[in-house]
Design an enzyme around this catalytic site. Structure first.
Site: not given
Length: 309
Positions: A148, A243, A273
């Protein structure tokens, strides 16, 4: 169909969404408490020691698998939107990765927003990389990974290191990287009904905290889609097919290839994610980690075969 174990990732994200809708005025500390549960998804890898240290004045944690090759290091940058997450929430995930590769992992606890907006996280990640070099670890024996926000940070930290005249690492392993600070990806809409938490308005709030009042979404050290990526080492990107941030991975890959960088992208259908957080429980997460290990070991000068998880 996704495994029952990987559904735990989606269920956790749904609980975050429900909390946000139920109480939109929740404090920053309450939101950070939510993120502390992220690591609950991950099984203990076993056979990994954790040692807290200081990495260039940045608090950090070593994850050291039994019998690993100690002169190869994975520099691991945790996710959490720059506002949450820590070396504690991600120690087990990166422990699984280090164990499968057979190398040590260093997990910096870089400063978080909004108390410390950009470029504080970049400065800290770069300081940890410099510290590894000062400890005698060769640049070609270091690979960077991150999930991320940590995925984007891996790229920008190396770009910053290059500006400072430091040698370039051997490889990047990026997990659901978040790089676009302008939120222009089409997948924010096409995957909105599939993603359980990372809606455009949620990510916009994270951008605002990361950049601060004076930040610039086109700053190459905040948004690598505006950076010159020429000369960067090979990149392996893994991302979930469901995602909203899927296009961040696609566009980063396209931008890097345009700069002559060797890039591999794996899209895992029906996954959320950073689905890797279910490592040790979900077969999709373990499969992904195994693929990263097999890819990176030769780039670190290790044997082709990855160690058993």
């Amino acid at each position: 169909m996704p495994s029952k174990q990987s559904e735990a990732v989606k269920n956790l994200y749904r609980s975050w969404t429900e909390a946000r809708i139920t109480d939109p005025d929740r404090s920053l500390e309450e939101q950070r408490d939510d993120l502390e549960r992220w690591g609950d998804l991950t099984a203990e890898p076993g056979g990994v020691d954790y040692i807290e240290t200081d990495a260039g004045e940045v608090p950090a944690m070593w994850a050291v698998p039994k019998g690993c090759v100690e002169d190869r290091v994975i520099l691991c940058l945790h996710g959490g939107g720059f506002v949450g997450g820590s070396m504690y929430t991600h120690r087990k995930l990166f422990g699984h990765l280090a164990k499968t590769i057979g190398a040590r992992a260093l997990i910096p606890n870089y400063r978080r927003t909004p108390e410390h907006p950009h470029p504080a996280p970049v400065d800290d990640a770069t300081a940890a990389y410099r510290w590894l070099l000062e400890q005698g670890v060769s640049a070609n024996h270091i690979a960077l990974t991150g999930d991320s926000s940590g995925g984007g940070l891996a790229i920008t930290a190396m770009l910053h290191a290059r500006v400072l005249g430091l040698p370039t690492a051997a490889a990047f392993m990026l997990i659901s990287p978040w790089v676009d600070m302008e939120l222009t990806g089409n997948s924010y809409e096409s995957n909105r009904e599939k993603d359980a938490f990372f809606y455009k308005e949620v990510v916009q709030g994270l951008v605002d905290m990361f950049l601060g009042e004076r930040g610039n979404g086109k700053d190459p050290l905040a948004n690598p889609l505006y950076a010159d990526l020429t000369g960067l080492p090979p990149i392996h990107i893994q991302v979930g097919g469901d995602e909203t941030l899927l296009d961040d991975s696609r566009r980063l890959a396209e931008h890097a290839r345009g700069a002559g960088v060797d890039v591999r992208v794996e899209i895992f259908p029906d996954q959320q994610h950073t689905f890797h957080m279910a490592a040790g429980r979900a077969p999709e997460a373990d499969e992904a980690i195994g693929a990263l290990a097999r890819w990176v070991r030769p780039k670190l000068g290790l044997a082709d075969a990855a160690r058993a998880a």
